[in-house]
Design a protein around this motif. Structure first.
Motif, PDB file in Angstrom:
ATOM      1  N   VAL A 207      -0.284 -16.488  -9.383  1.00 25.97           N
ATOM      2  CA  VAL A 207       0.283 -15.598 -10.411  1.00 25.97           C
ATOM      3  C   VAL A 207       1.464 -14.846  -9.794  1.00 25.97           C
ATOM      4  CG1 VAL A 207      -0.215 -13.562 -11.857  1.00 25.97           C
ATOM      5  CG2 VAL A 207      -2.018 -15.260 -11.435  1.00 25.97           C
ATOM      6  N   VAL A 208       2.519 -14.654 -10.569  1.00 24.53           N
ATOM      7  CA  VAL A 208       3.622 -13.764 -10.155  1.00 24.53           C
ATOM      8  C   VAL A 208       3.630 -12.603 -11.137  1.00 24.53           C
ATOM      9  CG1 VAL A 208       6.088 -13.542  -9.662  1.00 24.53           C
ATOM     10  CG2 VAL A 208       4.967 -15.773  -9.426  1.00 24.53           C
ATOM     11  N   THR A 209       3.669 -11.393 -10.627  1.00 25.73           N
ATOM     12  CA  THR A 209       3.567 -10.260 -11.558  1.00 25.73           C
ATOM     13  C   THR A 209       4.915  -9.859 -12.130  1.00 25.73           C
ATOM     14  OG1 THR A 209       3.969  -8.370 -10.080  1.00 25.73           O
ATOM     15  CG2 THR A 209       1.704  -9.274 -10.151  1.00 25.73           C
ATOM     16  N   GLN A 210       4.818  -9.242 -13.277  1.00 20.58           N
ATOM     17  CA  GLN A 210       5.952  -8.521 -13.831  1.00 20.58           C
ATOM     18  C   GLN A 210       6.338  -7.443 -12.824  1.00 20.58           C
ATOM     19  OE1 GLN A 210       8.605  -8.282 -15.354  1.00 20.58           O
ATOM     20  NE2 GLN A 210       7.833  -8.596 -17.439  1.00 20.58           N
ATOM     21  N   MET A 211       7.572  -6.987 -12.857  1.00 23.63           N
ATOM     22  CA  MET A 211       7.994  -5.916 -11.951  1.00 23.63           C
ATOM     23  C   MET A 211       7.173  -4.647 -12.218  1.00 23.63           C
ATOM     24  SD  MET A 211      11.529  -5.125 -13.955  1.00 23.63           S
ATOM     25  CE  MET A 211      11.914  -6.839 -14.153  1.00 23.63           C
ATOM     26  N   PHE A 212       7.002  -3.849 -11.170  1.00 25.88           N
ATOM     27  CA  PHE A 212       6.320  -2.550 -11.325  1.00 25.88           C
ATOM     28  C   PHE A 212       6.965  -1.589 -10.336  1.00 25.88           C
ATOM     29  CE2 PHE A 212       4.063  -5.350  -8.465  1.00 25.88           C
ATOM     30  CZ  PHE A 212       3.952  -4.594  -7.309  1.00 25.88           C
ATOM     31  N   TYR A 213       6.896  -0.293 -10.659  1.00 23.43           N
ATOM     32  CA  TYR A 213       7.556   0.711  -9.815  1.00 23.43           C
ATOM     33  C   TYR A 213       6.565   1.655  -9.166  1.00 23.43           C
ATOM     34  CZ  TYR A 213      11.739  -1.298 -11.610  1.00 23.43           C
ATOM     35  OH  TYR A 213      12.716  -2.204 -11.905  1.00 23.43           O
ATOM     36  N   ASP A 214       5.280   1.427  -9.472  1.00 23.05           N
ATOM     37  CA  ASP A 214       4.236   2.233  -8.838  1.00 23.05           C
ATOM     38  C   ASP A 214       3.208   1.216  -8.330  1.00 23.05           C
ATOM     39  OD1 ASP A 214       2.071   3.747  -8.180  1.00 23.05           O
ATOM     40  OD2 ASP A 214       2.091   4.963 -10.012  1.00 23.05           O
ATOM     41  N   ASN A 215       3.067   1.142  -7.005  1.00 24.93           N
ATOM     42  CA  ASN A 215       2.169   0.112  -6.451  1.00 24.93           C
ATOM     43  C   ASN A 215       0.737   0.259  -6.944  1.00 24.93           C
ATOM     44  OD1 ASN A 215       4.297  -0.945  -5.106  1.00 24.93           O
ATOM     45  ND2 ASN A 215       3.676  -0.275  -3.046  1.00 24.93           N
ATOM     46  N   ALA A 216       0.384   1.483  -7.384  1.00 28.55           N
ATOM     47  CA  ALA A 216      -0.984   1.694  -7.880  1.00 28.55           C
ATOM     48  C   ALA A 216      -1.278   0.726  -9.021  1.00 28.55           C
ATOM     49  CB  ALA A 216      -1.155   3.142  -8.347  1.00 28.55           C
ATOM     50  N   HIS A 217      -0.266   0.407  -9.839  1.00 28.86           N
ATOM     51  CA  HIS A 217      -0.474  -0.544 -10.952  1.00 28.86           C
ATOM     52  C   HIS A 217      -0.855  -1.920 -10.406  1.00 28.86           C
ATOM     53  CE1 HIS A 217       0.800   2.087 -14.114  1.00 28.86           C
ATOM     54  NE2 HIS A 217       1.993   2.261 -13.597  1.00 28.86           N
ATOM     55  N   TYR A 218      -0.149  -2.325  -9.340  1.00 30.84           N
ATOM     56  CA  TYR A 218      -0.420  -3.647  -8.754  1.00 30.84           C
ATOM     57  C   TYR A 218      -1.835  -3.690  -8.160  1.00 30.84           C
ATOM     58  CZ  TYR A 218      -0.155  -7.547  -5.425  1.00 30.84           C
ATOM     59  OH  TYR A 218      -0.412  -8.682  -4.706  1.00 30.84           O
ATOM     60  N   PHE A 219      -2.184  -2.640  -7.389  1.00 32.95           N
ATOM     61  CA  PHE A 219      -3.501  -2.661  -6.733  1.00 32.95           C
ATOM     62  C   PHE A 219      -4.630  -2.620  -7.772  1.00 32.95           C
ATOM     63  CE2 PHE A 219      -0.867  -0.872  -3.147  1.00 32.95           C
ATOM     64  CZ  PHE A 219      -0.898  -2.039  -2.400  1.00 32.95           C
ATOM     65  N   ARG A 220      -4.411  -1.853  -8.855  1.00 37.61           N
ATOM     66  CA  ARG A 220      -5.419  -1.805  -9.923  1.00 37.61           C
ATOM     67  C   ARG A 220      -5.534  -3.192 -10.586  1.00 37.61           C
ATOM     68  NH1 ARG A 220      -3.238   2.235 -13.223  1.00 37.61           N
ATOM     69  NH2 ARG A 220      -3.250   3.613 -11.429  1.00 37.61           N
ATOM     70  N   PHE A 221      -4.409  -3.838 -10.731  1.00 42.80           N
ATOM     71  CA  PHE A 221      -4.383  -5.183 -11.341  1.00 42.80           C
ATOM     72  C   PHE A 221      -5.166  -6.172 -10.473  1.00 42.80           C
ATOM     73  CE2 PHE A 221      -1.847  -9.211 -12.103  1.00 42.80           C
ATOM     74  CZ  PHE A 221      -2.278  -9.425 -13.403  1.00 42.80           C
ATOM     75  N   LEU A 222      -4.958  -6.080  -9.136  1.00 38.87           N
ATOM     76  CA  LEU A 222      -5.690  -6.978  -8.220  1.00 38.87           C
ATOM     77  C   LEU A 222      -7.190  -6.792  -8.408  1.00 38.87           C
ATOM     78  CD1 LEU A 222      -4.030  -6.839  -4.670  1.00 38.87           C
ATOM     79  CD2 LEU A 222      -3.670  -8.482  -6.508  1.00 38.87           C
ATOM     80  N   ASP A 223      -7.570  -5.519  -8.507  1.00 39.97           N
ATOM     81  CA  ASP A 223      -8.982  -5.183  -8.661  1.00 39.97           C
ATOM     82  C   ASP A 223      -9.534  -5.762  -9.979  1.00 39.97           C
ATOM     83  OD1 ASP A 223     -11.002  -3.749  -7.388  1.00 39.97           O
ATOM     84  OD2 ASP A 223     -10.922  -2.253  -9.030  1.00 39.97           O
ATOM     85  N   ARG A 224      -8.779  -5.543 -11.045  1.00 41.38           N
ATOM     86  CA  ARG A 224      -9.190  -6.061 -12.364  1.00 41.38           C
ATOM     87  C   ARG A 224      -9.298  -7.582 -12.336  1.00 41.38           C
ATOM     88  NH1 ARG A 224      -5.456  -1.986 -15.576  1.00 41.38           N
ATOM     89  NH2 ARG A 224      -7.045  -0.690 -16.525  1.00 41.38           N
ATOM     90  N   CYS A 225      -8.314  -8.223 -11.682  1.00 40.09           N
ATOM     91  CA  CYS A 225      -8.320  -9.694 -11.626  1.00 40.09           C
ATOM     92  C   CYS A 225      -9.565 -10.178 -10.888  1.00 40.09           C
ATOM     93  CB  CYS A 225      -7.066 -10.211 -10.911  1.00 40.09           C
ATOM     94  SG  CYS A 225      -5.601 -10.122 -11.933  1.00 40.09           S
ATOM     95  N   GLN A 226      -9.839  -9.508  -9.767  1.00 37.47           N
ATOM     96  CA  GLN A 226     -11.001  -9.920  -8.966  1.00 37.47           C
ATOM     97  C   GLN A 226     -12.280  -9.814  -9.803  1.00 37.47           C
ATOM     98  OE1 GLN A 226     -11.754  -7.537  -5.543  1.00 37.47           O
ATOM     99  NE2 GLN A 226     -11.972  -9.326  -4.231  1.00 37.47           N
ATOM    100  N   LYS A 227     -12.406  -8.677 -10.526  1.00 32.68           N
ATOM    101  CA  LYS A 227     -13.597  -8.477 -11.364  1.00 32.68           C
ATOM    102  C   LYS A 227     -13.663  -9.508 -12.488  1.00 32.68           C
ATOM    103  CE  LYS A 227     -14.480  -3.689 -10.325  1.00 32.68           C
ATOM    104  NZ  LYS A 227     -13.566  -2.558 -10.233  1.00 32.68           N
ATOM    105  N   ALA A 228     -12.485  -9.981 -12.934  1.00 29.38           N
ATOM    106  CA  ALA A 228     -12.458 -10.975 -14.025  1.00 29.38           C
ATOM    107  C   ALA A 228     -12.633 -12.392 -13.484  1.00 29.38           C
ATOM    108  CB  ALA A 228     -11.146 -10.855 -14.789  1.00 29.38           C
ATOM    109  N   GLY A 229     -12.813 -12.525 -12.160  1.00 27.18           N
ATOM    110  CA  GLY A 229     -13.028 -13.862 -11.577  1.00 27.18           C
ATOM    111  C   GLY A 229     -11.740 -14.616 -11.315  1.00 27.18           C
ATOM    112  N   ILE A 230     -10.619 -13.884 -11.231  1.00 27.12           N
ATOM    113  CA  ILE A 230      -9.325 -14.530 -10.928  1.00 27.12           C
ATOM    114  C   ILE A 230      -9.103 -14.418  -9.426  1.00 27.12           C
ATOM    115  CG2 ILE A 230      -6.811 -14.378 -11.289  1.00 27.12           C
ATOM    116  CD1 ILE A 230      -7.529 -13.143 -14.094  1.00 27.12           C
ATOM    117  N   ASN A 231      -9.216 -15.537  -8.742  1.00 28.37           N
ATOM    118  CA  ASN A 231      -9.203 -15.479  -7.272  1.00 28.37           C
ATOM    119  C   ASN A 231      -8.012 -16.181  -6.630  1.00 28.37           C
ATOM    120  OD1 ASN A 231     -11.697 -14.078  -7.131  1.00 28.37           O
ATOM    121  ND2 ASN A 231     -12.685 -15.982  -7.769  1.00 28.37           N
ATOM    122  N   VAL A 232      -6.964 -16.417  -7.407  1.00 27.21           N
ATOM    123  CA  VAL A 232      -5.773 -17.078  -6.850  1.00 27.21           C
ATOM    124  C   VAL A 232      -4.825 -16.017  -6.277  1.00 27.21           C
ATOM    125  CG1 VAL A 232      -5.907 -19.024  -8.466  1.00 27.21           C
ATOM    126  CG2 VAL A 232      -4.593 -16.981  -9.095  1.00 27.21           C
TER     127      VAL A 232
END
Ligand code: FAD
Length: 318
Positions: A207-232
């Motif tokens: 996955v390539v993410t949309q741009m973000f300006y606060d890394n907290a959004h990215y880290f929260r997204f990683l966490d959400r993805c992991q919980k959703a079973g997205i492991n790529v």
């Protein structure tokens, strides 16, 4: 080399650059000039965006409006081939649903396969500026997942024309887009994540993410993805702000938040040069934190400008 392998095999954060085809009428030399300065950072791959046709209205002296369809930035496949052979770099052309029938998509993929390009980023494309709603072509795909399925099918030797006698399977590595702050059309985060998970389940490998300006959004997204079973691998998208107008355009166009502190710094700038430097510093800090967290790769959106990206890459030691 497949991008998924590059991302999985590397022990440190990799760098990639996304470039735009030049406006029609311009020369490819502008791209070479931009990439010459970026190649010193040894990008593991370079993305080339795809831009669908636009509808423009030309007013005649009589007052009548003429509707015209124009391709302002053609050439994604040609540029991908040119970069692959000029720099020997892995290229990732973007393939979009918008403006393509499934048949035309297949042709583009066959062409890419012939020129030895085996990585693509499969995305839907944006809504038409006039209708503000995404409209697929007759016989085209409505969502990126359908495009991913078509490419995955081709990887199994399944072509649209069932009558074909010779069916060579392709070997595309497929990347898809993800949205740390949610895609603007998605009703909620969970539905957006469901869609992302489905894109992975049918064949996308990173996955390539949309741009973000606060890394907290990215880290929260990683966490959400992991919980959703997205492991790529999830590549972090970074786009430095370089002009004051970005404060209006970027949140509206990409549905991303500009942190208050960044907005304040930019509004206090006295010149365009100051704005550019604030953008470089902000993206440098973001990149340093992402590298420290060992993210698989940072994908810099160049949007046709490379000097600020060069500075950021120098700052972080790529
Ligand atoms: P999708 O995954 O199809 O999602 C679009 C919306 O529909 C989302 O809200 C999703 O939740 C929803 N959805 C998806 N599937 C379903 C379903 N089955 N049922 C109901 N809802 C569904 N645009 C270009 O034109 N050219 C480019 O080169 C380009 N490059 C990009 C590169 C990156 C890294 C990113 C992040 C974006 C890029 N874009 C590009 C922009 C992209 O086209 C837009 O963000 C587009 O609006 C969505 O694309 P997508 O692939 O995420 O779509």
């Amino acid at each position: 080399m497949k991008v998924s392998q590059i991302l999985k095999n590397s022990s440190k954060t990799q760098v990639s650059f996304e470039i735009l085809p030049p406006l029609k009428g311009n020369n490819i030399e502008a791209i070479y000039a931009a990439l010459d300065s970026l190649m010193i950072f040894n990008p593991q791959y370079v993305n080339v965006t795809y831009h669908r046709e636009e509808v423009v209205y030309k007013q005649h002296p009589s007052g009548l409006l003429e509707k015209k369809v124009v391709h302002k930035r053609p050439g994604t496949i040609g540029i991908s081939a040119a970069l692959k052979y000029k720099y020997g770099v892995v290229v990732v052309p973007h393939i979009i649903c918008g403006g393509f029938t499934a048949e035309e998509t297949e042709e583009a993929l066959v062409e890419l396969n012939y020129i030895g390009v085996h990585n693509v980023l499969a995305i839907r494309g944006d809504a038409d500026k006039n209708t503000r709603m995404f409209m697929s072509e007759n016989g085209g795909h409505t969502y990126a997942i359908d495009l991913v399925k078509q490419i995955a099918d081709l990887n199994k030797g399944i072509y649209l024309d069932e009558e074909l006698q010779e069916k060579t399977a392709t070997n595309f590595c497929i990347g898809v887009a993800g949205y740390p702050e949610k895609h603007n059309e998605a009703p909620n985060f969970n539905s957006d994540l469901d869609v992302l998970k489905q894109k992975i389940d049918v064949g996308a490998e990173y996955v390539v993410t949309q741009m973000f300006y606060d890394n907290a959004h990215y880290f929260r997204f990683l966490d959400r993805c992991q919980k959703a079973g997205i492991n790529v691998p999830i590549v972090a998208g970074i786009k430095p702000i370089s002009i004051i107008n970005h404060l209006n355009v970027i949140p509206k166009t990409f549905n991303v938040e500009i942190p208050e502190q960044l907005e304040k710094l930019i509004r206090n700038c006295k010149s365009n040069e100051d704005v550019r430097n604030v953008g470089i510093d902000w993206s440098t800090n973001q990149s340093e934190e992402l590298i420290k967290s060992n993210v698989p790769a940072i994908h810099y959106y160049t949007m046709g400008k490379s000097d600020n990206i060069v500075k950021i890459c120098e700052n972080v030691g790529f």
